[in-house]
Design an enzyme around this catalytic site. Structure first.
Site, PDB file in Angstrom:
ATOM      1  CB  VAL A  90      -6.703  -8.549   6.622  1.00 13.08           C
ATOM      2  CG1 VAL A  90      -7.412  -8.309   7.943  1.00 13.08           C
ATOM      3  CG2 VAL A  90      -5.271  -8.993   6.862  1.00 13.08           C
ATOM      4  CE1 TYR A  94      -0.497 -11.324   9.472  1.00 16.14           C
ATOM      5  CE2 TYR A  94      -1.737  -9.410   8.693  1.00 16.14           C
ATOM      6  CZ  TYR A  94      -0.956 -10.027   9.661  1.00 16.14           C
ATOM      7  OH  TYR A  94      -0.643  -9.350  10.812  1.00 16.14           O
ATOM      8  CB  CYS A  95      -0.962  -8.209   2.276  1.00 11.86           C
ATOM      9  SG  CYS A  95      -1.628  -9.011   0.798  1.00 11.86           S
ATOM     10  CB  THR A  96      -4.866  -4.930   2.633  1.00 13.21           C
ATOM     11  OG1 THR A  96      -3.849  -4.264   3.369  1.00 13.21           O
ATOM     12  CG2 THR A  96      -6.208  -4.301   2.923  1.00 13.21           C
ATOM     13  N   GLY A 156      -4.446  -9.440  -0.596  1.00 14.17           N
ATOM     14  CA  GLY A 156      -3.836 -10.663  -1.118  1.00 14.17           C
ATOM     15  C   GLY A 156      -2.754 -10.479  -2.165  1.00 14.17           C
TER      16      GLY A 156
END
Ligand code: ZN
Ligand code: ZN
Length: 417
Positions: free
Chosen positions: A291, A262-264, A266
């Site tokens: 997220v 996951y990241c902020t 995508g």
């Protein structure tokens, strides 16, 4: 050194080489431009008070993010068309395009901000693009508009043009926020039974691909990230042999491990998962919309702390995302109810305010987390060395932000203590 920070050229210089001893694990980072004033946490709108029904702040400004990896035949012509569309609009931000698609983060009055996204969606190539909206704090969250062709949509050593990013099968499979939450909850149940082994002998690795300063103020419970400042210093560029044994991917069975990344928003996962795919990892999953999308629909379930964002707001509590949604299924994920997470970079004690500050030394300007005691003692500096530096800015009360960089830079009378 090229760095992997997503769009951080405006916020961050590349990671400085050395860490100083005596600090918690967070490394030294310095930021060139200053972040404009951000309101005190205590003066942030309460979850339901000052926000209008559509999730804007009182000024009516919102922050919008979207990206899409899709072949663009003539990206420079697309840039021109976008500039043309935006010429009479009040949009600030970073909007980049190339042959592999578009990546946009911008702020503006809600009407303009939405009109731009709607215009883009009339193009069949972008009709399904996921547009994420969150409330601005006060007016624009970016200093100006940068809309241009960019070699690489994500900061990555060697660029990302050579990667087959526009090929969906090369990327991780996107999970919806609710699917993601189910996986995490199932994992927790299994963890308590069989240390990460599922019944089929499969393992699950929850991988945070963001940078350490993002991790420091919030992350998914049980997630792993390498013990390095920047994600670029990880196994992504390395062979198995070179891989550090502390790397979360070290010794991972490429077939039997489900990797949840996951990241902020995508896009970093789309890039990194393509690299991992090329390295032979078979089971890659990513959180669709990152997220920010998750917090909007699932609240703070499984999440601890705040979300670092790459604009002037710096940090947002989970509830902010729910407010921006149409339905507003906000749970109790506001900052005050978040479980403890952050530590002062100076003394290691707990910090309540999950928002970075800039070091008062203009020549350091490091983004750091600080407790009240150290803030007073070091007068807004990140360490005693900076406390003795020649060009210091005055300690600002509360969590106000410094004035524009150039006001200090060009002012010969900058306070020297
Ligand atoms: Zn401290
Ligand atoms: Zn400093």
């Amino acid at each position: 050194a090229v760095h992997l920070h997503l769009h951080l050229h405006y916020l961050l210089r590349p990671c400085p080489p050395a860490r100083r001893a005596g600090l918690f694990s967070s490394p030294w980072r310095s930021l060139p431009p200053l972040l404009p004033p951000v309101r005190l946490r205590s003066s942030l709108p309460a979850p339901t008070s000052h926000l209008t029904a559509d999730g804007t702040d009182e000024s009516g400004f919102v922050v919008v993010t979207f990206y899409k990896l899709v072949p663009l035949e003539d990206p420079r012509a697309e840039v021109a068309a976008h500039l043309q569309f935006l010429q009479d609009m009040d949009i600030h931000g970073r909007i980049y395009m190339n042959q592999q698609g578009i990546n946009a983060q911008y702020s503006g009055p809600r009407k303009d901000a939405i009109a731009y996204a709607d215009w883009l969606r009339t193009d069949p190539r972008f009709s399904d693009i996921l547009v994420q909206i969150s409330p601005a704090l006060s007016g624009h969250a970016f200093p100006r508009l940068k809309l241009r062709y960019k070699q690489s949509l994500v900061q990555l050593e060697g660029g990302s043009c050579h990667l087959p990013l526009v090929e969906p099968s090369m990327r991780a499979s996107p999970l919806t926020p609710s699917e993601w939450r189910e996986k995490l909850e199932a994992r927790k149940r299994l963890d308590s039974e069989a240390a990460g082994d599922t019944s089929e002998g499969r393992k699950l690795l929850l991988l945070d691909v963001r940078n350490d300063y993002e991790w420091d103020i919030g992350h998914f419970e049980g997630a792993k990230r390498p013990n390095v400042d920047c994600f670029r210093s990880t196994s992504f560029g390395l062979s198995e042999q070179e891989m550090d044994s502390t790397d979360p991917l070290h010794g991972v069975d490429k077939e039997k491990t489900d990797i949840l990344m996951y990241c902020t928003g995508g896009i970093r996962c789309d890039v990194y998962s393509t690299i991992l795919r090329e390295k032979g990892f078979g089971n890659l999953y990513t959180l669709k919309g990152g997220v920010s999308n998750y917090l909007k629909s699932q609240g703070s379930a499984e999440w601890v702390g705040n979300l670092f964002v790459f604009d002037d707001r710096l940090s947002l509590p989970p509830a902010k995302f729910a407010e921006a949604g149409e339905e507003g299924c906000a749970d109790n994920g506001d900052l005050s109810s978040s479980r403890w997470l952050g530590r002062c970079y100076v003394c290691g004690s707990e910090v309540e305010e999950l928002r970075h500050r800039n070091c008062a030394s203009i020549d350091c300007n490091r983004l750091y987390l600080c407790c009240g005691g150290c803030l007073e003692e070091l007068r807004g500096c990140c360490c005693s060395e900076c406390r003795g530096a020649p060009r210091l800015r005055p300690l600002l009360p509360g969590h106000q932000r410094y004035d524009k960089w150039h006001l200090y830079r060009d002012d010969a009378s900058v306070i020297s203590s």
